[in-house]
Design a protein around this motif. Structure first.
Motif, PDB file in Angstrom:
ATOM      1  N   UNK A   7       0.823  -1.205   0.000  1.00  0.00           N
ATOM      2  CA  UNK A   7       0.000   0.000   0.000  1.00  0.00           C
ATOM      3  C   UNK A   7       0.863   1.264   0.000  1.00  0.00           C
ATOM      4  N   UNK A   8       1.904   1.279   0.800  1.00  0.00           N
ATOM      5  CA  UNK A   8       2.758   2.462   0.861  1.00  0.00           C
ATOM      6  C   UNK A   8       3.532   2.644  -0.434  1.00  0.00           C
ATOM      7  N   UNK A   9       4.032   1.557  -0.986  1.00  0.00           N
ATOM      8  CA  UNK A   9       4.753   1.654  -2.246  1.00  0.00           C
ATOM      9  C   UNK A   9       3.829   2.165  -3.356  1.00  0.00           C
ATOM     10  N   UNK A  10       2.580   1.700  -3.353  1.00  0.00           N
ATOM     11  CA  UNK A  10       1.619   2.176  -4.354  1.00  0.00           C
ATOM     12  C   UNK A  10       1.368   3.668  -4.189  1.00  0.00           C
ATOM     13  N   UNK A  11       1.269   4.130  -2.939  1.00  0.00           N
ATOM     14  CA  UNK A  11       1.059   5.553  -2.695  1.00  0.00           C
ATOM     15  C   UNK A  11       2.230   6.397  -3.164  1.00  0.00           C
ATOM     16  N   UNK A  12       3.460   5.928  -2.891  1.00  0.00           N
ATOM     17  CA  UNK A  12       4.647   6.656  -3.355  1.00  0.00           C
ATOM     18  C   UNK A  12       4.619   6.776  -4.882  1.00  0.00           C
ATOM     19  N   UNK A  13       4.354   5.663  -5.541  1.00  0.00           N
ATOM     20  CA  UNK A  13       4.399   5.652  -7.003  1.00  0.00           C
ATOM     21  C   UNK A  13       3.310   6.527  -7.617  1.00  0.00           C
ATOM     22  N   UNK A  14       2.155   6.565  -6.977  1.00  0.00           N
ATOM     23  CA  UNK A  14       1.098   7.449  -7.458  1.00  0.00           C
ATOM     24  C   UNK A  14       1.533   8.906  -7.386  1.00  0.00           C
ATOM     25  N   UNK A  15       2.205   9.270  -6.291  1.00  0.00           N
ATOM     26  CA  UNK A  15       2.686  10.647  -6.154  1.00  0.00           C
ATOM     27  C   UNK A  15       3.739  10.969  -7.205  1.00  0.00           C
ATOM     28  N   UNK A  16       4.650  10.028  -7.455  1.00  0.00           N
ATOM     29  CA  UNK A  16       5.692  10.267  -8.461  1.00  0.00           C
ATOM     30  C   UNK A  16       5.080  10.424  -9.852  1.00  0.00           C
ATOM     31  N   UNK A  17       4.112   9.550 -10.167  1.00  0.00           N
ATOM     32  CA  UNK A  17       3.466   9.637 -11.472  1.00  0.00           C
ATOM     33  C   UNK A  17       2.758  10.982 -11.637  1.00  0.00           C
ATOM     34  N   UNK A  18       2.092  11.444 -10.571  1.00  0.00           N
ATOM     35  CA  UNK A  18       1.412  12.734 -10.630  1.00  0.00           C
ATOM     36  C   UNK A  18       2.405  13.878 -10.783  1.00  0.00           C
ATOM     37  N   UNK A  19       3.631  13.671 -10.293  1.00  0.00           N
ATOM     38  CA  UNK A  19       4.669  14.692 -10.408  1.00  0.00           C
ATOM     39  C   UNK A  19       5.475  14.617 -11.683  1.00  0.00           C
ATOM     40  N   UNK A  20       5.050  13.744 -12.600  1.00  0.00           N
ATOM     41  CA  UNK A  20       5.728  13.642 -13.885  1.00  0.00           C
ATOM     42  C   UNK A  20       6.971  12.780 -13.869  1.00  0.00           C
ATOM     43  N   UNK A  21       7.126  11.941 -12.867  1.00  0.00           N
ATOM     44  CA  UNK A  21       8.286  11.058 -12.767  1.00  0.00           C
ATOM     45  C   UNK A  21       7.834   9.619 -13.030  1.00  0.00           C
ATOM     46  N   UNK A  22       8.540   8.905 -13.863  1.00  0.00           N
ATOM     47  CA  UNK A  22       8.222   7.506 -14.121  1.00  0.00           C
ATOM     48  C   UNK A  22       8.479   6.695 -12.855  1.00  0.00           C
ATOM     49  N   UNK A  23       7.437   6.110 -12.239  1.00  0.00           N
ATOM     50  CA  UNK A  23       7.620   5.403 -10.963  1.00  0.00           C
ATOM     51  C   UNK A  23       8.678   4.309 -11.017  1.00  0.00           C
ATOM     52  N   UNK A  24       8.760   3.578 -12.140  1.00  0.00           N
ATOM     53  CA  UNK A  24       9.721   2.477 -12.224  1.00  0.00           C
ATOM     54  C   UNK A  24      11.164   2.962 -12.287  1.00  0.00           C
ATOM     55  N   UNK A  25      11.360   4.269 -12.510  1.00  0.00           N
ATOM     56  CA  UNK A  25      12.721   4.800 -12.553  1.00  0.00           C
ATOM     57  C   UNK A  25      13.264   5.112 -11.164  1.00  0.00           C
ATOM     58  N   UNK A  26      12.409   5.046 -10.146  1.00  0.00           N
ATOM     59  CA  UNK A  26      12.825   5.359  -8.778  1.00  0.00           C
ATOM     60  C   UNK A  26      13.496   4.134  -8.171  1.00  0.00           C
ATOM     61  N   UNK A  27      14.749   4.235  -7.730  1.00  0.00           N
ATOM     62  CA  UNK A  27      15.418   3.069  -7.128  1.00  0.00           C
ATOM     63  C   UNK A  27      14.758   2.659  -5.814  1.00  0.00           C
ATOM     64  N   UNK A  28      14.693   1.361  -5.579  1.00  0.00           N
ATOM     65  CA  UNK A  28      14.015   0.798  -4.414  1.00  0.00           C
ATOM     66  C   UNK A  28      14.887  -0.243  -3.749  1.00  0.00           C
ATOM     67  N   UNK A  29      14.987  -0.168  -2.436  1.00  0.00           N
ATOM     68  CA  UNK A  29      15.570  -1.227  -1.614  1.00  0.00           C
ATOM     69  C   UNK A  29      14.559  -1.583  -0.535  1.00  0.00           C
ATOM     70  N   UNK A  30      14.502  -2.858  -0.189  1.00  0.00           N
ATOM     71  CA  UNK A  30      13.504  -3.341   0.767  1.00  0.00           C
ATOM     72  C   UNK A  30      14.153  -3.643   2.100  1.00  0.00           C
ATOM     73  N   UNK A  31      13.524  -3.180   3.187  1.00  0.00           N
ATOM     74  CA  UNK A  31      13.975  -3.497   4.534  1.00  0.00           C
ATOM     75  C   UNK A  31      12.930  -4.320   5.261  1.00  0.00           C
ATOM     76  N   UNK A  32      13.105  -4.483   6.580  1.00  0.00           N
ATOM     77  CA  UNK A  32      12.165  -5.294   7.353  1.00  0.00           C
ATOM     78  C   UNK A  32      11.507  -4.499   8.475  1.00  0.00           C
TER      79      UNK A  32
END
Length: 337
Positions: A192-217
């Protein structure tokens, strides 16, 4: 105990002597009693031993990690609401005892308390094997997470809108080179949080898949490691200027790493979190984050559980998202030219 006594052909007092070690019993009778206990899967009712003269509902509360102050706030909400109903709360923190191998011990403890119902906080990347066994004890209410496929009611926060709001704030400050430190990929809240981040990036004109991601616990140490990996993937004019972290503990770990590299927060790299744990506002700099109503979530989970106890035939909602709030503080500023 009567069933054990009948199966072993002994008196109830003999069973009590064997289980409590309070009287002399022959070896032959002792072995018969222990064999009957094993065959019948009998567990002494510890709650009943202390409450023979009164009746009180007993609620099991499973918390994955008591070192996380966010879980402690939820637990406080559960306990406060339950105490107002004169109910007892049995707290279990499986990870205090170790890994998933501690689950059978946890289940035995909860079963021995003859629970009225159970509230389950899932902050781990794997669903415990004992969850379905807990549903046999009484109603189970999830809090903070959904577990698709289990059909259990849940109380959660609006993770998606909170993540969208905090990412939009980072973008509004002028950041375009952003890294994401996400939560465990098996958890609903992480998605859910990752989807929210990507929605904001897309709305800001940034391709969401271009944002680097690392996963923690969701632990501080994983935030440190994820920040190290993300910053290693950027350098010079392409260096990341903001880290969006899926919870506050990982944000603290990210800040720890940045400072170990002589990078200032927020002058060199901005950092945001999620949860708004108590120390978020006392960090230096004060952490911009998303406030979840942790105490209210715990209280609402307890309220829902008692409703299920009083009305076993009721059909609760699949989940109830509670509103969140963006807390703008000092850990974000415009990127340096």
């Amino acid at each position: 105990m009567k069933d054990v006594a009948r199966h072993a052909s002994v008196s109830v007092s003999t069973v009590s002597y064997v289980l409590n070690g309070t009287g002399p019993v022959s070896q032959e009778r002792r072995e018969r009693v222990l064999e009957a206990v094993k065959m019948l899967s009998y567990t002494p009712n510890e709650a009943a031993r202390g409450l023979r003269q009164r009746s009180a509902p007993t609620v099991g509360l499973i918390v994955p990690d008591l070192t996380n102050p966010y879980f402690a706030m939820i637990a406080e909400g559960v306990e406060r609401y339950s105490s107002e109903r004169d109910a007892l709360v049995v707290l279990c923190a499986p990870e205090v005892a170790g890994t998933s191998s501690s689950e059978p011990t946890t289940t035995r403890l909860l079963r021995s308390q003859r629970l009225s119902g159970c509230i389950f906080l899932s902050g781990a990347s794997a669903v415990p094997r004992s969850l379905m066994e807990l549903t046999e004890l009484g109603p189970v209410v999830l809090v903070d997470e959904l577990l698709p496929g289990f059909g259990l009611p849940a109380v959660v926060s609006d993770n998606r809108s909170g993540a969208r709001a905090v990412a939009a704030h980072v973008l509004s400050m002028g950041h375009r080179r952003v890294g994401i430190i996400g939560g465990p990929s098996t958890l609903w809240s992480s998605h859910q949080r990752l989807a929210g981040y990507r929605e904001a990036f897309a709305s800001g004109g940034i391709e969401p898949d271009s944002i680097p991601l690392e996963v923690g616990d969701y632990r501080q140490e994983s935030g440190f490691d994820a920040a190290r990996l993300l910053m290693a993937r950027s350098a010079g004019s392409d260096r990341i200027t903001a880290l969006v972290c899926a919870n506050d503990l990982m944000a603290v770990g990210a800040i720890e790493y940045l400072r170990s590299q002589s990078l200032r927060v927020p002058e060199d790299v901005s950092v945001v979190g999620f949860d708004d744990v108590p120390f978020a506002r006392s960090l230096t700099p004060r952490l911009t984050t998303v406030r979840q109503p942790a105490h209210d979530m715990g209280a609402r989970a307890a309220e829902l559980l008692f409703s299920l106890l009083e009305n076993p035939d009721m059909s609760p909602p699949d989940y109830e998202p509670l509103p969140v709030e963006l807390m703008v503080r000092d850990s974000v500023q415009p990127p340096r030219a």
